[in-house]
Design a protein around this motif. Structure first.
Motif, mmCIF file in Angstrom:
data_model
loop_
_atom_site.group_PDB
_atom_site.id
_atom_site.type_symbol
_atom_site.label_atom_id
_atom_site.label_comp_id
_atom_site.label_asym_id
_atom_site.label_seq_id
_atom_site.Cartn_x
_atom_site.Cartn_y
_atom_site.Cartn_z
ATOM 1 N N ARG A 205 -0.490 -6.037 -8.724
ATOM 2 C CA ARG A 205 -1.587 -5.577 -9.582
ATOM 3 C C ARG A 205 -1.151 -4.328 -10.337
ATOM 4 N N GLU A 206 -1.613 -4.211 -11.568
ATOM 5 C CA GLU A 206 -1.242 -3.059 -12.386
ATOM 6 C C GLU A 206 -1.837 -1.769 -11.837
ATOM 7 N N ASN A 207 -2.956 -1.859 -11.160
ATOM 8 C CA ASN A 207 -3.615 -0.657 -10.630
ATOM 9 C C ASN A 207 -3.311 -0.448 -9.146
ATOM 10 N N ALA A 208 -2.102 -0.850 -8.723
ATOM 11 C CA ALA A 208 -1.733 -0.733 -7.308
ATOM 12 C C ALA A 208 -1.793 0.721 -6.836
ATOM 13 N N THR A 209 -1.322 1.646 -7.664
ATOM 14 C CA THR A 209 -1.354 3.059 -7.273
ATOM 15 C C THR A 209 -2.779 3.533 -7.047
ATOM 16 N N GLU A 210 -3.674 3.161 -7.959
ATOM 17 C CA GLU A 210 -5.074 3.567 -7.834
ATOM 18 C C GLU A 210 -5.712 2.959 -6.589
ATOM 19 N N LEU A 211 -5.326 1.712 -6.256
ATOM 20 C CA LEU A 211 -5.876 1.078 -5.060
ATOM 21 C C LEU A 211 -5.403 1.794 -3.788
ATOM 22 N N LEU A 212 -4.142 2.191 -3.755
ATOM 23 C CA LEU A 212 -3.616 2.890 -2.579
ATOM 24 C C LEU A 212 -4.205 4.288 -2.437
ATOM 25 N N ALA A 213 -4.672 4.842 -3.538
ATOM 26 C CA ALA A 213 -5.278 6.182 -3.505
ATOM 27 C C ALA A 213 -6.796 6.135 -3.427
ATOM 28 N N SER A 214 -7.365 4.956 -3.305
ATOM 29 C CA SER A 214 -8.808 4.768 -3.412
ATOM 30 C C SER A 214 -9.547 5.037 -2.114
ATOM 31 N N GLY A 215 -10.873 5.093 -2.230
ATOM 32 C CA GLY A 215 -11.723 5.210 -1.050
ATOM 33 C C GLY A 215 -11.618 3.993 -0.162
ATOM 34 N N ALA A 216 -11.385 2.821 -0.768
ATOM 35 C CA ALA A 216 -11.219 1.597 0.021
ATOM 36 C C ALA A 216 -10.006 1.712 0.942
ATOM 37 N N MET A 217 -8.948 2.347 0.449
ATOM 38 C CA MET A 217 -7.758 2.545 1.275
ATOM 39 C C MET A 217 -8.058 3.513 2.410
ATOM 40 N N ASP A 218 -8.808 4.566 2.124
ATOM 41 C CA ASP A 218 -9.203 5.506 3.178
ATOM 42 C C ASP A 218 -9.998 4.805 4.272
ATOM 43 N N LEU A 249 0.372 6.976 -0.927
ATOM 44 C CA LEU A 249 0.227 6.606 0.481
ATOM 45 C C LEU A 249 0.595 7.766 1.400
ATOM 46 N N ALA A 250 1.587 8.563 1.008
ATOM 47 C CA ALA A 250 2.046 9.669 1.851
ATOM 48 C C ALA A 250 0.940 10.675 2.135
ATOM 49 N N LYS A 251 -0.014 10.790 1.246
ATOM 50 C CA LYS A 251 -1.101 11.745 1.424
ATOM 51 C C LYS A 251 -2.132 11.285 2.463
ATOM 52 N N LYS A 252 -1.974 10.057 2.955
ATOM 53 C CA LYS A 252 -3.007 9.484 3.810
ATOM 54 C C LYS A 252 -2.530 9.160 5.223
ATOM 55 N N VAL A 253 -1.262 9.453 5.557
ATOM 56 C CA VAL A 253 -0.737 9.101 6.877
ATOM 57 C C VAL A 253 -0.469 10.363 7.692
ATOM 58 N N GLY A 254 -0.343 10.185 9.014
ATOM 59 C CA GLY A 254 -0.097 11.314 9.899
ATOM 60 C C GLY A 254 1.365 11.561 10.198
ATOM 61 N N GLN A 255 2.207 10.520 10.001
ATOM 62 C CA GLN A 255 3.635 10.662 10.251
ATOM 63 C C GLN A 255 4.425 9.933 9.164
ATOM 64 N N LEU A 256 5.658 10.415 8.945
ATOM 65 C CA LEU A 256 6.522 9.797 7.938
ATOM 66 C C LEU A 256 7.954 9.789 8.440
ATOM 67 N N LEU A 257 8.612 8.658 8.230
ATOM 68 C CA LEU A 257 10.015 8.501 8.587
ATOM 69 C C LEU A 257 10.824 8.443 7.287
ATOM 70 N N MET A 258 11.670 9.450 7.074
ATOM 71 C CA MET A 258 12.499 9.519 5.869
ATOM 72 C C MET A 258 13.890 8.968 6.194
#
Length: 307
Positions: A205-218, A249-258
């Motif tokens: 979807r063209e709005n994939a970024t907006e969907l991942l940053a959305s309230g629905a994702m939260d 997505l990084a703004k919404k998780v508690g841990q990250l593996l780089m």
């Protein structure tokens, strides 16, 4: 007449009065406690306390879809396979897994959404999907934990392909957009790995970024992080420096593996990648490809981690 006989008589009186007391409910509550309540409480109280209101569910009961994974093929490609003999490969990922689980299980300082782990890298080719899948397979071998692997690389999903499974059309983006009503409709369960659940990226979807940053994702992340207390959710995310979806997505998780590729990832790129994830409470670095020994699929088995 002893207390049990009195309780039995009381239940018979309630039954004759038209009040149904299901024996399953009595057994589940414990015989002693249920009988004590039956003798001490008025009939109208028992009727409301012992008989839960039925829950109506319209339509068919939804459940995840079972899929077949060729475990021999998976092992040949260098992935961890449950039930196989111990290997240095598996031990390296156990070390990474322990670092992740320690954050989740520490009682003194509870990290919000600590059971939501994003796996990413600065650029493509560093082995993030390889690490995400192996880490999920390692967690699936835990006694007290289960794992959901989400293909959140919505630009170039590849988790199902690595598993040798034909990609499903619907997935994460379809749930977020509302075109799929229930998450269970798009969940996949490998037949040979009972503690692993998969969620495909979904239709592009063209709005994939907006969907991942959305309230629905939260709301979805809240559900995933709280619905099952033993579940760790691993997100195979896009590279940080090429897409905006990973940053959202990084703004919404508690841990990250780089994931950092030995002799490939440039210091400048890595510095910029770390700058993108400063909001993540816990960041773990994994060195992929250090030349310790020969390994399948072009990856060396040397992995190290650092908080």
């Amino acid at each position: 007449m002893n207390i049990i006989e009195q309780a039995t008589q009381r239940l018979e009186e309630l039954k004759r009065a038209g009040i149904d007391i299901p024996w399953a409910a009595v057994e589940q509550a414990g015989a002693g406690a249920a009988l004590k309540e039956a003798t001490a409480a008025p009939a109208n109280v028992i009727a409301h306390a012992a008989v839960p209101a039925p829950v109506r569910r319209d339509g068919p009961v939804l459940r995840s879809k079972d899929i077949h994974v060729d475990m021999a093929r998976l092992a040949e490609l260098g992935y961890i396979v449950p039930g196989r003999e111990r290997s240095r490969w598996a031990e390296e990922f156990r070390a990474v897994k322990r670092a992740v689980l320690d954050v989740i299980r520490q009682p003194q300082q509870k990290t919000p959404r600590s059971n939501l782990l994003m796996v990413t890298s600065a650029l493509p080719g560093d082995g993030k999907t390889f690490c995400a899948l192996n880490l999920a397979l390692s967690i699936a071998a835990e006694v007290d934990s289960s794992v959901m692997l989400v293909d959140a690389d919505v630009v170039k999903p590849s988790v199902l392909d690595r598993l040798g499974v034909q990609a499903e059309a619907a997935g994460l983006l379809d749930v977020l957009s509302g075109s799929v009503n229930d998450l269970s409709e798009v969940l996949l369960k490998p037949d040979s790995i009972p503690k692993l659940t998969l969620l495909h990226a979904g239709m592009p979807r063209e709005n994939a970024t907006e969907l991942l940053a959305s309230g629905a994702m939260d709301r979805l992340l809240d559900e995933l992080s709280t619905r099952y207390t033993d579940r760790i959710v691993v997100f195979d995310a896009p590279p940080l420096l090429l897409t905006s979806e990973a940053k959202a997505l990084a703004k919404k998780v508690g841990q990250l593996l780089m994931v950092v590729r030995e002799s490939v990832t440039r210091v400048e790129d890595l510095t910029n990648a770390y700058a993108c994830v400063e909001s993540v409470p816990n960041v773990i670095s994994v060195l992929n490809g250090s030349p310790l020994e020969e390994a399948p699929q072009g990856y060396a088995s040397g992995y190290g981690y650092a908080a």
